[in-house]
Write a protein that holds these residues in place. Structure first.
Motif, PDB file in Angstrom:
ATOM      1  N   GLU A  68     -27.726   6.210 -14.909  1.00 18.76           N
ATOM      2  CA  GLU A  68     -26.701   7.196 -14.507  1.00 18.76           C
ATOM      3  C   GLU A  68     -27.199   8.036 -13.336  1.00 18.76           C
ATOM      4  O   GLU A  68     -27.067   9.263 -13.342  1.00 18.76           O
ATOM      5  CB  GLU A  68     -26.359   8.131 -15.678  1.00 18.76           C
ATOM      6  N   ILE A  69     -27.760   7.376 -12.333  1.00 20.79           N
ATOM      7  CA  ILE A  69     -28.353   8.106 -11.210  1.00 20.79           C
ATOM      8  C   ILE A  69     -27.319   8.983 -10.501  1.00 20.79           C
ATOM      9  O   ILE A  69     -27.651  10.008  -9.918  1.00 20.79           O
ATOM     10  CB  ILE A  69     -29.028   7.121 -10.214  1.00 20.79           C
ATOM     11  N   GLY A  70     -26.054   8.570 -10.597  1.00 18.87           N
ATOM     12  CA  GLY A  70     -24.982   9.338  -9.951  1.00 18.87           C
ATOM     13  C   GLY A  70     -24.848  10.744 -10.506  1.00 18.87           C
ATOM     14  O   GLY A  70     -24.217  11.612  -9.900  1.00 18.87           O
ATOM     15  N   GLU A  71     -25.426  10.976 -11.682  1.00 24.42           N
ATOM     16  CA  GLU A  71     -25.304  12.290 -12.312  1.00 24.42           C
ATOM     17  C   GLU A  71     -26.444  13.227 -11.894  1.00 24.42           C
ATOM     18  O   GLU A  71     -26.492  14.372 -12.323  1.00 24.42           O
ATOM     19  CB  GLU A  71     -25.332  12.163 -13.840  1.00 24.42           C
ATOM     20  N   LEU A  72     -27.381  12.718 -11.111  1.00 27.82           N
ATOM     21  CA  LEU A  72     -28.541  13.539 -10.743  1.00 27.82           C
ATOM     22  C   LEU A  72     -28.097  14.672  -9.804  1.00 27.82           C
ATOM     23  O   LEU A  72     -27.476  14.415  -8.779  1.00 27.82           O
ATOM     24  CB  LEU A  72     -29.576  12.643 -10.036  1.00 27.82           C
ATOM     25  N   PRO A  73     -28.433  15.923 -10.157  1.00 30.47           N
ATOM     26  CA  PRO A  73     -28.031  17.047  -9.295  1.00 30.47           C
ATOM     27  C   PRO A  73     -28.619  16.919  -7.890  1.00 30.47           C
ATOM     28  O   PRO A  73     -29.708  16.363  -7.731  1.00 30.47           O
ATOM     29  CB  PRO A  73     -28.632  18.272 -10.002  1.00 30.47           C
ATOM     30  N   VAL A 112     -34.951   6.690 -18.069  1.00 27.99           N
ATOM     31  CA  VAL A 112     -34.534   8.095 -18.109  1.00 27.99           C
ATOM     32  C   VAL A 112     -33.029   8.149 -17.909  1.00 27.99           C
ATOM     33  O   VAL A 112     -32.516   7.591 -16.935  1.00 27.99           O
ATOM     34  CB  VAL A 112     -35.179   8.898 -16.953  1.00 27.99           C
ATOM     35  N   ASP A 113     -32.329   8.792 -18.819  1.00 32.60           N
ATOM     36  CA  ASP A 113     -30.885   8.898 -18.675  1.00 32.60           C
ATOM     37  C   ASP A 113     -30.547  10.212 -17.971  1.00 32.60           C
ATOM     38  O   ASP A 113     -30.561  11.275 -18.572  1.00 32.60           O
ATOM     39  CB  ASP A 113     -30.229   8.854 -20.056  1.00 32.60           C
ATOM     40  N   CYS A 114     -30.273  10.110 -16.678  1.00 31.09           N
ATOM     41  CA  CYS A 114     -30.013  11.325 -15.896  1.00 31.09           C
ATOM     42  C   CYS A 114     -28.704  11.980 -16.310  1.00 31.09           C
ATOM     43  O   CYS A 114     -28.448  13.133 -15.984  1.00 31.09           O
ATOM     44  CB  CYS A 114     -29.946  10.997 -14.399  1.00 31.09           C
ATOM     45  N   GLY A 115     -27.851  11.242 -17.017  1.00 28.57           N
ATOM     46  CA  GLY A 115     -26.552  11.784 -17.390  1.00 28.57           C
ATOM     47  C   GLY A 115     -26.608  12.633 -18.643  1.00 28.57           C
ATOM     48  O   GLY A 115     -25.738  13.470 -18.871  1.00 28.57           O
ATOM     49  N   SER A 116     -27.615  12.451 -19.467  1.00 25.09           N
ATOM     50  CA  SER A 116     -27.574  13.157 -20.742  1.00 25.09           C
ATOM     51  C   SER A 116     -28.523  14.355 -20.795  1.00 25.09           C
ATOM     52  O   SER A 116     -28.529  15.101 -21.763  1.00 25.09           O
ATOM     53  CB  SER A 116     -27.898  12.195 -21.889  1.00 25.09           C
ATOM     54  N   LEU A 117     -29.337  14.515 -19.755  1.00 26.64           N
ATOM     55  CA  LEU A 117     -30.268  15.646 -19.760  1.00 26.64           C
ATOM     56  C   LEU A 117     -29.700  16.795 -18.925  1.00 26.64           C
ATOM     57  O   LEU A 117     -29.064  16.559 -17.904  1.00 26.64           O
ATOM     58  CB  LEU A 117     -31.617  15.222 -19.155  1.00 26.64           C
ATOM     59  N   VAL A 118     -29.970  18.028 -19.358  1.00 29.81           N
ATOM     60  CA  VAL A 118     -29.535  19.144 -18.512  1.00 29.81           C
ATOM     61  C   VAL A 118     -30.454  19.182 -17.294  1.00 29.81           C
ATOM     62  O   VAL A 118     -31.629  18.822 -17.389  1.00 29.81           O
ATOM     63  CB  VAL A 118     -29.573  20.501 -19.261  1.00 29.81           C
ATOM     64  N   PRO A 119     -29.910  19.618 -16.138  1.00 24.29           N
ATOM     65  CA  PRO A 119     -30.665  19.531 -14.880  1.00 24.29           C
ATOM     66  C   PRO A 119     -32.090  20.070 -14.948  1.00 24.29           C
ATOM     67  O   PRO A 119     -33.019  19.431 -14.460  1.00 24.29           O
ATOM     68  CB  PRO A 119     -29.812  20.343 -13.916  1.00 24.29           C
ATOM     69  N   SER A 120     -32.268  21.241 -15.580  1.00 24.79           N
ATOM     70  CA  SER A 120     -33.616  21.818 -15.571  1.00 24.79           C
ATOM     71  C   SER A 120     -34.582  20.914 -16.349  1.00 24.79           C
ATOM     72  O   SER A 120     -35.759  20.804 -16.007  1.00 24.79           O
ATOM     73  CB  SER A 120     -33.586  23.212 -16.188  1.00 24.79           C
TER      74      SER A 120
END
Ligand SMILES: Nc1ncnc2c1ncn2[C@@H]1O[C@H](COP(=O)(O)OP(=O)(O)OP(=O)(O)O)[C@@H](O)[C@H]1O
Ligand SMILES: [Mg+2]
Length: 507
Positions: free
Chosen positions: A297-302, A252-260
């Motif tokens: 890209e876990i760092g991008e997780l809200p 799962v690419d946490c950086g490319s998906l919108v938070p919702s």
């Protein structure tokens, strides 16, 4: 050369027959101490050093020049190798048949037989032998060929003996790792379905060791590394070398998906949870049940999702969006980031408790500039892969390869991969020349010339600055085409935009 020059060196140094438990061991050979000093920290290295100290590791030097043979012999012997000398191929083969040779230092330009043929023959007689080839500076190309045919490393002549000593030190480490991890490493490398990890530098050998360990545990692993260093490749190899390889691997690419979307993707949702949710859907954590979820890209997780993820990991159950009933999940988590999570924790953008939870094991993939010796190998690998798909086997000119060895690769392996693909598409013949390489590589020399660019303290340019220059100059050259710039630099477009934001170039 006479047979008498076959020198086992035993008499020059301590007696190999001294029993290993002799209290006062003779550590007199200079090199031994160098090696021990460097490698003692890893207990596992001791066996190789012991072996070398006891002159049980055999090294054969094949060169028609006497000075080279003698110079190499002195260095190898000082590290503890038992040395054999040969001045031609025939002689070398005789030594190989008579002794168990661990390492061969092979001159690629011998009179008579072609060096590559000798290499092939050495490998045929003793496939396990580590061969280091020596080649003239003008023919780096032959070194690339040699690496393709199984050489471990190369030195270009003229080389100084210190350089050789470093290589042999590395070989000692390698021999030890090979023994210890042969089986595990085979699993890492031979598993189909995730592509192979290329690299034989000591940094990569270290990585293989950690991958093997990680693969056989169920703890979360945090995979760190710059963009394009192979984080996803490593995550896959951890999964596919482990006991749950038959279970799913979900990335799962946490950086490319919108938070919702991340929330409903990860945790799933129940019917009616939001407009359009006509029926319930399993989250990826559920889909990965029993296997591995790779959170890239876990760092991008809200932050709010970080809390939800932490809860899921601790309680081994998740709550789908809009749902009230928890759903049990049992999934192994691998996470990757090219951001400095510790700083993010300090700045409050990443939860400390989740960081600790994910960071039970962590591994850092070396950047390509930290392992430049793997470049010829990677180039060969990508050329071969392209040859399989296009049917055209291309090679690379010495000049072009030299430029690639000089370059700093801010986009790491992905950038190199793109560079080779692009060069193959551009080149008219079967050889890639300097002109086929991207301009940032062609012009790199001038850029990195310290008289032309401002440097940091003591003339050292910080990597972040080099990266920034590469990004900005690529965009400039491409007349502002950021997507193309990201592609050629070998970084994701999200990464590019984030960087530009950091530089203040875009809002
Ligand atoms: N050691 C390697 N050997 C062979 N190919 C590699 C190696 N490392 C990376 N690659 C290739 O480089 C590309 C980038 O690798 P990957 O996507 O795993 O990097 P990443 O670290 O996840 O990058 P990013 O941070 O940009 O997501 C892939 O095509 C991958 O196959
Ligand atoms: Mg990635």
């Amino acid at each position: 050369m006479s047979g008498s020059e076959t020198d086992t060196n035993r008499n020059h140094h301590h007696n190999p027959l001294v029993s290993p438990h002799t209290a006062q061991r003779d550590l007199s050979p200079v090199g031994t101490e160098v090696v021990v000093g460097k490698m003692m920290a890893a207990k596992s290295m001791l066996a190789a050093i012991d072996k070398a100290e006891a002159n049980l590791l055999n090294l054969l030097i094949v060169d028609d020049e006497r000075v080279i043979r003698d110079g190499c012999r002195d260095v190898a012997a000082s590290i503890g190798f038992t040395t054999f000398l040969a001045d031609n191929a025939e002689h070398a083969f005789r030594v190989l048949d008579a002794h168990s040779v661990d390492v061969v230092l092979l001159d690629l330009r011998l009179p008579g037989l072609n060096g590559l043929e000798v290499l092939r023959e050495v490998k045929r007689r003793r496939p396990e032998t580590i061969v280091i080839v020596m080649t003239g500076f003008a023919s780096v190309q032959s070194a690339v060929q040699a690496m393709k045919h199984g050489a471990y490393d190369y030195v270009t002549k003229p080389f100084n003996l210190e350089e050789l000593r470093l290589i042999l030190d590395r070989v000692l480490g390698h021999l030890q790792l090979t023994n210890e991890n042969r089986i595990l490493r085979e699993q890492v490398k031979s598993k189909e379905g995730f592509g192979s990890i290329i690299g034989r530098s000591p940094e990569m050998e270290k990585l293989y060791r950690i991958i093997s360990k990680a693969a056989h545990s169920t703890h979360p692993v945090l995979i760190l590394g710059e963009s394009g260093t192979g984080k996803e490749l490593v995550a896959r190899s951890i999964h596919y070398s482990g006991p749950f390889r038959d279970k799913p691997f979900i990335a799962v690419d946490c950086g490319s998906l919108v938070p919702s979307l991340i929330e409903s993707e990860l945790f799933g949702y129940v019917k009616g949870a939001f407009t359009g949710a006509n029926k319930s859907k399993d989250g990826l954590l559920t889909v990965a049940d029993g296997g591995t979820i790779f959170l890239d890209e876990i760092g991008e997780l809200p932050v709010d999702l970080q809390a939800k993820l932490l809860r899921a990991l601790q309680e081994k159950e998740i709550r789908p969006v809009g749902g009230t009933k928890p759903v049990p999940v049992d999934v192994r988590v691998l996470a990757a980031t090219n951001r400095d999570l510790e700083t993010a924790v300090q700045q409050g953008t990443f939860r400390r408790d989740l960081y600790f939870r994910l960071n039970v094991l962590s591994l850092r993939i070396p950047s390509l500039r930290q392992r430049k010796q793997d470049i010829p190998l990677l180039v060969g690998h990508f050329l071969e892969r392209l040859a399989r798909s296009t049917g055209v086997q291309r090679n690379i000119s010495d000049e072009a390869l030299k430029l690639m060895l000089n370059y700093d690769w801010p986009g790491n392996v992905r950038e190199l991969e793109n560079c080779i693909e692009r060069a193959c598409a551009l080149s008219s013949g079967t050889t890639i020349h300097t002109g086929d390489l991207p301009t940032q590589i062609q012009n790199w020399k001038e850029q990195s010339n310290p008289t032309q660019v401002p440097c940091g303290a003591r003339g050292i340019v910080p990597i972040s600055e080099i990266e920034k220059r590469a990004i900005l100059s690529a965009i400039d050259q491409l007349h502002g085409d950021k997507l193309e710039a990201a592609r050629l630099l070998g970084i994701g477009k999200t990464t590019l935009y984030r960087k530009l934001k950091e530089y203040g170039t875009i809002q």
